[in-house]
Design a protein around this motif. Structure first.
Motif, PDB file in Angstrom:
ATOM      1  N   SER A  81       0.822  -1.209   0.000  1.00  0.00           N
ATOM      2  CA  SER A  81       0.000   0.000   0.000  1.00  0.00           C
ATOM      3  C   SER A  81       0.859   1.264   0.000  1.00  0.00           C
ATOM      4  O   SER A  81       0.592   2.210  -0.740  1.00  0.00           O
ATOM      5  N   ILE A  82       1.895   1.280   0.820  1.00  0.00           N
ATOM      6  CA  ILE A  82       2.776   2.448   0.891  1.00  0.00           C
ATOM      7  C   ILE A  82       3.504   2.653  -0.430  1.00  0.00           C
ATOM      8  O   ILE A  82       3.550   3.772  -0.960  1.00  0.00           O
ATOM      9  N   LEU A  83       4.093   1.591  -0.963  1.00  0.00           N
ATOM     10  CA  LEU A  83       4.823   1.711  -2.235  1.00  0.00           C
ATOM     11  C   LEU A  83       3.910   2.188  -3.361  1.00  0.00           C
ATOM     12  O   LEU A  83       4.283   3.057  -4.151  1.00  0.00           O
ATOM     13  N   ARG A  84       2.722   1.609  -3.420  1.00  0.00           N
ATOM     14  CA  ARG A  84       1.786   1.988  -4.479  1.00  0.00           C
ATOM     15  C   ARG A  84       1.369   3.450  -4.330  1.00  0.00           C
ATOM     16  O   ARG A  84       1.334   4.211  -5.289  1.00  0.00           O
ATOM     17  N   SER A  85       1.064   3.853  -3.099  1.00  0.00           N
ATOM     18  CA  SER A  85       0.661   5.233  -2.839  1.00  0.00           C
ATOM     19  C   SER A  85       1.771   6.218  -3.210  1.00  0.00           C
ATOM     20  O   SER A  85       1.520   7.250  -3.841  1.00  0.00           O
ATOM     21  N   LEU A  86       2.995   5.906  -2.824  1.00  0.00           N
ATOM     22  CA  LEU A  86       4.119   6.785  -3.154  1.00  0.00           C
ATOM     23  C   LEU A  86       4.332   6.878  -4.662  1.00  0.00           C
ATOM     24  O   LEU A  86       4.596   7.962  -5.189  1.00  0.00           O
ATOM     25  N   ALA A  87       4.208   5.749  -5.373  1.00  0.00           N
ATOM     26  CA  ALA A  87       4.386   5.769  -6.831  1.00  0.00           C
ATOM     27  C   ALA A  87       3.286   6.583  -7.497  1.00  0.00           C
ATOM     28  O   ALA A  87       3.555   7.345  -8.443  1.00  0.00           O
ATOM     29  N   VAL A  88       2.061   6.462  -7.016  1.00  0.00           N
ATOM     30  CA  VAL A  88       0.958   7.252  -7.582  1.00  0.00           C
ATOM     31  C   VAL A  88       1.182   8.737  -7.306  1.00  0.00           C
ATOM     32  O   VAL A  88       0.955   9.584  -8.178  1.00  0.00           O
ATOM     33  N   GLU A 123       7.282   6.403 -16.607  1.00  0.00           N
ATOM     34  CA  GLU A 123       7.268   4.972 -16.925  1.00  0.00           C
ATOM     35  C   GLU A 123       7.816   4.141 -15.769  1.00  0.00           C
ATOM     36  O   GLU A 123       7.305   3.046 -15.491  1.00  0.00           O
ATOM     37  N   ASP A 124       8.825   4.642 -15.076  1.00  0.00           N
ATOM     38  CA  ASP A 124       9.367   3.928 -13.914  1.00  0.00           C
ATOM     39  C   ASP A 124       8.324   3.824 -12.806  1.00  0.00           C
ATOM     40  O   ASP A 124       8.120   2.753 -12.230  1.00  0.00           O
ATOM     41  N   ALA A 125       7.651   4.931 -12.500  1.00  0.00           N
ATOM     42  CA  ALA A 125       6.622   4.912 -11.452  1.00  0.00           C
ATOM     43  C   ALA A 125       5.452   4.015 -11.856  1.00  0.00           C
ATOM     44  O   ALA A 125       4.917   3.270 -11.028  1.00  0.00           O
ATOM     45  N   LEU A 126       5.063   4.062 -13.129  1.00  0.00           N
ATOM     46  CA  LEU A 126       3.984   3.187 -13.616  1.00  0.00           C
ATOM     47  C   LEU A 126       4.371   1.718 -13.509  1.00  0.00           C
ATOM     48  O   LEU A 126       3.526   0.869 -13.196  1.00  0.00           O
ATOM     49  N   ALA A 127       5.629   1.403 -13.754  1.00  0.00           N
ATOM     50  CA  ALA A 127       6.094   0.013 -13.644  1.00  0.00           C
ATOM     51  C   ALA A 127       5.946  -0.486 -12.208  1.00  0.00           C
ATOM     52  O   ALA A 127       5.587  -1.646 -11.984  1.00  0.00           O
ATOM     53  N   VAL A 128       6.205   0.373 -11.235  1.00  0.00           N
ATOM     54  CA  VAL A 128       6.031  -0.007  -9.829  1.00  0.00           C
ATOM     55  C   VAL A 128       4.563  -0.300  -9.551  1.00  0.00           C
ATOM     56  O   VAL A 128       4.217  -1.340  -8.984  1.00  0.00           O
ATOM     57  N   LEU A 174      14.543   0.502  -9.702  1.00  0.00           N
ATOM     58  CA  LEU A 174      15.674   1.293  -9.194  1.00  0.00           C
ATOM     59  C   LEU A 174      15.479   2.771  -9.500  1.00  0.00           C
ATOM     60  O   LEU A 174      15.717   3.626  -8.645  1.00  0.00           O
ATOM     61  N   GLY A 175      15.046   3.068 -10.716  1.00  0.00           N
ATOM     62  CA  GLY A 175      14.785   4.462 -11.071  1.00  0.00           C
ATOM     63  C   GLY A 175      13.699   5.075 -10.211  1.00  0.00           C
ATOM     64  O   GLY A 175      13.834   6.197  -9.704  1.00  0.00           O
ATOM     65  N   ALA A 176      12.606   4.343 -10.016  1.00  0.00           N
ATOM     66  CA  ALA A 176      11.491   4.859  -9.222  1.00  0.00           C
ATOM     67  C   ALA A 176      11.874   5.015  -7.753  1.00  0.00           C
ATOM     68  O   ALA A 176      11.527   6.025  -7.121  1.00  0.00           O
ATOM     69  N   LEU A 177      12.580   4.026  -7.194  1.00  0.00           N
ATOM     70  CA  LEU A 177      13.003   4.139  -5.797  1.00  0.00           C
ATOM     71  C   LEU A 177      13.920   5.351  -5.611  1.00  0.00           C
ATOM     72  O   LEU A 177      13.791   6.086  -4.621  1.00  0.00           O
ATOM     73  N   ASN A 178      14.807   5.576  -6.550  1.00  0.00           N
ATOM     74  CA  ASN A 178      15.689   6.729  -6.477  1.00  0.00           C
ATOM     75  C   ASN A 178      14.884   8.028  -6.536  1.00  0.00           C
ATOM     76  O   ASN A 178      15.105   8.946  -5.746  1.00  0.00           O
ATOM     77  N   ASP A 179      13.934   8.098  -7.465  1.00  0.00           N
ATOM     78  CA  ASP A 179      13.112   9.304  -7.592  1.00  0.00           C
ATOM     79  C   ASP A 179      12.283   9.548  -6.336  1.00  0.00           C
ATOM     80  O   ASP A 179      12.139  10.698  -5.894  1.00  0.00           O
ATOM     81  N   LEU A 180      11.745   8.490  -5.760  1.00  0.00           N
ATOM     82  CA  LEU A 180      10.960   8.636  -4.538  1.00  0.00           C
ATOM     83  C   LEU A 180      11.827   9.158  -3.393  1.00  0.00           C
ATOM     84  O   LEU A 180      11.421  10.049  -2.638  1.00  0.00           O
ATOM     85  N   ARG A 181      13.031   8.629  -3.269  1.00  0.00           N
ATOM     86  CA  ARG A 181      13.928   9.092  -2.205  1.00  0.00           C
ATOM     87  C   ARG A 181      14.351  10.542  -2.427  1.00  0.00           C
ATOM     88  O   ARG A 181      14.426  11.322  -1.480  1.00  0.00           O
ATOM     89  N   TRP A 206      13.425   3.429   4.650  1.00  0.00           N
ATOM     90  CA  TRP A 206      12.987   2.137   4.122  1.00  0.00           C
ATOM     91  C   TRP A 206      13.223   2.045   2.620  1.00  0.00           C
ATOM     92  O   TRP A 206      13.721   1.025   2.121  1.00  0.00           O
ATOM     93  N   LEU A 207      12.896   3.104   1.889  1.00  0.00           N
ATOM     94  CA  LEU A 207      13.146   3.101   0.443  1.00  0.00           C
ATOM     95  C   LEU A 207      14.638   2.963   0.149  1.00  0.00           C
ATOM     96  O   LEU A 207      15.032   2.295  -0.808  1.00  0.00           O
ATOM     97  N   GLY A 208      15.459   3.579   0.977  1.00  0.00           N
ATOM     98  CA  GLY A 208      16.902   3.445   0.814  1.00  0.00           C
ATOM     99  C   GLY A 208      17.364   2.011   1.012  1.00  0.00           C
ATOM    100  O   GLY A 208      18.223   1.516   0.260  1.00  0.00           O
ATOM    101  N   ALA A 209      16.797   1.338   2.005  1.00  0.00           N
ATOM    102  CA  ALA A 209      17.148  -0.070   2.243  1.00  0.00           C
ATOM    103  C   ALA A 209      16.695  -0.944   1.086  1.00  0.00           C
ATOM    104  O   ALA A 209      17.428  -1.832   0.640  1.00  0.00           O
TER     105      ALA A 209
END
Length: 194
Positions: free
Chosen positions: A23-30, A102-107, A137-144, A180-183
């Motif tokens: 839920s958290i990952l999906r919410s952050l990507a959206v 596209e990276d966020a959509l892939a997540v 990796l791209g999306a996690l980096n962008d989120l951080r 957490w995203l960093g880990a």
């Protein structure tokens, strides 16, 4: 939150995620998709080739998170550096926005495709192909980067206070998500290198 990526035989990686983590990952990507904004798809009467060469913005975004995602290529130096950055941005930012979208959509898509995603159980083992790992990796980096900009995280030692916030501090959930995203990002890189 304890999921760590592990390498899959033949490439790719897998991570166990519980319902809250999904839920958290999906919410952050959206939220990332909303921040980046919609893409400029060519209209039915527009030449798709011409759309490829459409000029992008030339000004640095005012929002600090967007400015971190789309930084000036030549810094905030003199007039010449600012002009070169504006020119570079004009020709590259649209493509960069498309890739980040596209990276966020892939997540979102990979989380939605997890077993149990449609029936409300939501957790399980997420398995990613090599290409999906690259997108993650791209999306996690962008989120951080985005959360770091919102928290005003810098490269110096002043960030230590953020890591010792009391539970009552409203920034605490963002700091926890940032760590957490960093880990996740670190273990995904390690899984891909093994």
């Amino acid at each position: 939150m304890s999921g760590h990526f592990e390498a899959l035989p033949g490439g790719g990686a897998a991570v166990p995620l519980d319902e809250v983590e999904v839920s958290i990952l999906r919410s952050l990507a959206v939220q990332m998709l909303e921040l980046i904004g919609p893409g400029d798809e060519p209209g039915p009467d527009e030449d798709p080739l011409a759309a490829l060469f459409k000029d992008g913005p030339s000004e640095k975004p005012a929002d600090p998170a967007l400015a971190r995602l789309f930084p000036d290529a030549y810094g905030d130096g003199d007039d010449e550096a600012r002009a070169a950055s504006a020119e570079f941005r004009r020709y590259t930012e649209n493509d960069l926005r498309t890739r980040k979208r596209e990276d966020a959509l892939a997540v979102v898509r990979s989380l939605d495709a997890m077993p149990g995603a449609g029936d409300g159980t939501g957790g399980g083992r997420l398995e990613l192909s090599g290409e999906e790992c690259r997108r993650w990796l791209g999306a996690l980096n962008d989120l951080r980067l985005t959360i770091g900009a919102r928290l005003d995280v810098s490269d110096d030692d002043e960030n230590e206070e953020l890591y010792r916030l009391p539970d009552t501090d409203p920034r605490k959930p963002m700091v926890m998500a940032y760590l957490w995203l960093g880990a996740l990002q670190e273990t995904l890189v390690e899984a891909l290198m093994s």
